[in-house]
Enzyme design. Structure first.
Site, PDB file in Angstrom:
ATOM      1  N   LYS A  78       0.851  -1.201   0.000  1.00  0.00           N
ATOM      2  CA  LYS A  78       0.000   0.000   0.000  1.00  0.00           C
ATOM      3  C   LYS A  78       0.881   1.243   0.000  1.00  0.00           C
ATOM      4  CE  LYS A  78      -3.883   2.072   2.577  1.00  0.00           C
ATOM      5  NZ  LYS A  78      -4.858   1.899   3.666  1.00  0.00           N
ATOM      6  N   SER A 158      -9.922   2.310   2.763  1.00  0.00           N
ATOM      7  CA  SER A 158      -8.987   3.003   1.894  1.00  0.00           C
ATOM      8  C   SER A 158      -8.026   2.058   1.164  1.00  0.00           C
ATOM      9  CB  SER A 158      -8.181   4.005   2.728  1.00  0.00           C
ATOM     10  OG  SER A 158      -7.362   3.307   3.672  1.00  0.00           O
ATOM     11  N   SER A 182     -10.567   0.132   7.007  1.00  0.00           N
ATOM     12  CA  SER A 182      -9.896   0.181   5.704  1.00  0.00           C
ATOM     13  C   SER A 182      -9.224  -1.102   5.243  1.00  0.00           C
ATOM     14  CB  SER A 182      -8.864   1.311   5.684  1.00  0.00           C
ATOM     15  OG  SER A 182      -9.514   2.541   5.640  1.00  0.00           O
TER      16      SER A 182
END
Length: 491
Positions: A78, A158, A182
């Site tokens: 990420k 997210s 998330s």
């Protein structure tokens, strides 16, 4: 040879150990899959040369019998994790082309164990979002589509890039972060497994901060076993993170397949929302039946302060964000938009660098921390947080081993379908997940079924502090009962 990208991480590890294929072959197969899936926009930075170099090194170690637990396994990272000499932007314009000179603790532990980095994954800007639509690199596509429809859906957020890439078989697993859901919400939207560990289980050092008392790193993977393997490498004490807890990391994989007989599973009555879709109700009841069939005992529990969790979260998280994001001023690194004075430099840089959702949350945070409103909002929200934590403590004190809830109130929705005029509509996506962050507990999302349009739905299990093992054991029961779900390729 089997398509190497269709293997689970655990299967790939066996294949590498038995020399059925090499890490370089495994890595090349995933790099090819990434190239073919650019329409998903899951990766914001591909690192093929570095990946091949790391794969060759892994092959050499495997050949010498010195393989680490993740030797040769290709992963996505990420874009919130600092990666030395590889651009890290938190998917925000304000960080521009920032290239860290250091490595986050979590990623350095993955490389220590022999993993291979394929590239950086898309996410909502500064991890603020529930659909991966706030990224400066554009939205991520979900590999799943409604039956008979060409509408591209969101993968959740997210950590949307992480979930999309794992579901589309572009990487064998991915790092993610969870501040209010998330990891778990995108996992539920894409039929992947995502675990948010207990707060303090994984180091936050080198991860771009959103809300420091809520943020926690964890993996998104194809199965509970894969998630367990990844978490063991990601977890551990780090003196560089003052909130990191010095508790030995267990062998999470050993919990897979362990009997759940006699375990008490709480079903919280407050999670039965008005107007909850019948499909979500059925999914929840199926999950309870599967656990009961495996020997667990179901008990109704009460978490009375649940209804205050979302409003309290949207005070605490933006307050911490407004403080954390004050460091982005255009002076030392990232975007710099000049002005006639230092004040104008800050103003211009932030106006151009931050996206609308980040600006909204910074303003909310600054407002609730301001002199006239601090007690009325921020202090009250922290008191509510204490009550939420106490609800869980009371529940676990009565002998409950874990709590079963839906992971999300719906399946994935289309890009642009939610939150346009009313941001609260988007915020409601986290209704089942935020309590876990507010209480600092571990939570796992496991794929458990599909809705009437063929979209995946997930169930969430919430555990006692530092008892991720029980979540893996219970999660695997649901996984075995529900079966595996894979999207039909459209990209």
């Amino acid at each position: 040879m089997t398509d190497l990208t269709s293997l689970t991480l655990a299967e790939a590890r066996k294949g590498l150990a038995s020399k059925t294929f090499t890490s370089l072959e495994l890595t090349d197969a995933h790099l090819k899959a990434m190239e073919e899936a650019r329409a998903l926009n899951a990766f914001v930075m591909e690192t093929p040369d570095q990946a091949r170099a790391m794969a060759r090194e892994a092959d050499a170690r495997i050949g010498k019998g010195e393989a680490g637990p993740l030797a040769g396994i290709p992963l996505g990272i990420k874009d919130l994790f600092a990666t030395k000499d590889v651009r890290t932007t938190a998917c925000s314009k304000i960080l521009g082309n920032f290239v860290p000179t250091y490595e986050s603790t979590v990623t350095s532990q993955l490389w220590r164990d022999g993993a291979v980095m394929l590239g950086k994954l898309n996410n909502d800007e500064f991890a603020m979002g529930s659909s991966n639509e706030t990224s400066c690199f554009g939205p991520v596509g979900n590999p799943w589509r409604r039956e008979g429809s060409n509408t591209t859906l969101v993968p959740g957020g997210s950590s949307g890039g992480s979930a999309s890439a794992v579901a589309a078989l572009l990487c064998m697993g991915a790092t993610a972060t969870d501040t209010g859901g998330s990891i778990r919400q995108p996992a539920a939207f894409t039929a992947t497994v995502g675990i948010k560990p207990t707060y303090g289980r994984c180091s936050r050092w080198g991860i771009v901060a959103f809300a420091s008392s809520l943020d926690q790193a964890g993996p998104i993977a194809r199965s509970t076993r894969d998630a367990a393997i990844l978490l063991r490498s990601m977890a551990g004490h780090d003196p560089k993170d003052t909130t990191s807890v010095d508790i030995p990391v267990p062998d999470y994989e050993a919990a897979i397949g362990r009997s759940v007989k006699g375990m008490k599973i709480g079903i919280p009555r407050e999670y039965r929302l008005d107007g909850m879709p019948a499909e979500i109700e059925k999914l929840w009841s199926d999950g309870a039946d599967w656990l009961k069939a495996a020997g667990a005992e179901l008990v109704e529990v009460s978490l009375p302060h649940t209804k205050y969790a979302l409003p309290a979260y949207y005070i605490v998280a933006p307050a911490e964000a407004s403080s954390n994001l004050a460091r982005y001023d255009g002076v030392r690194y990232g975007l710099r938009v000049s002005g006639k004075s230092i004040g104008e430099l800050y103003e211009n840089t932030r106006a151009e660098g931050f996206g609308p959702e980040v600006r909204r949350r910074v303003m909310i945070g600054t407002y609730v921390l301001s002199a006239g409103y601090y007690d009325a909002y921020y202090i009250r929200a922290q008191k509510v947080r204490t009550l939420i934590k106490r609800d869980f403590e009371d529940c676990f004190a009565k002998g409950v081993n874990a709590i079963l809830t839906p992971a999300t109130p719906s399946a994935a929705f289309g890009i642009g379908e939610k939150g346009g005029a009313d941001p609260v509509e988007m915020y409601l996506n986290d209704i089942f997940t935020v309590t876990v962050n507010m209480a600092g507990l571990p939570g796992i999302a496991v794929p458990a079924g599909k809705d009437s349009q063929g979209l995946p739905l997930g169930l969430q299990l919430i555990g006692r502090p530092f008892d991720e093992e029980t979540l893996f054991s219970l999660g695997e029961v649901i996984e075995q009962a529900a079966g595996r779900f894979t999207p039909v390729r459209w990209w």
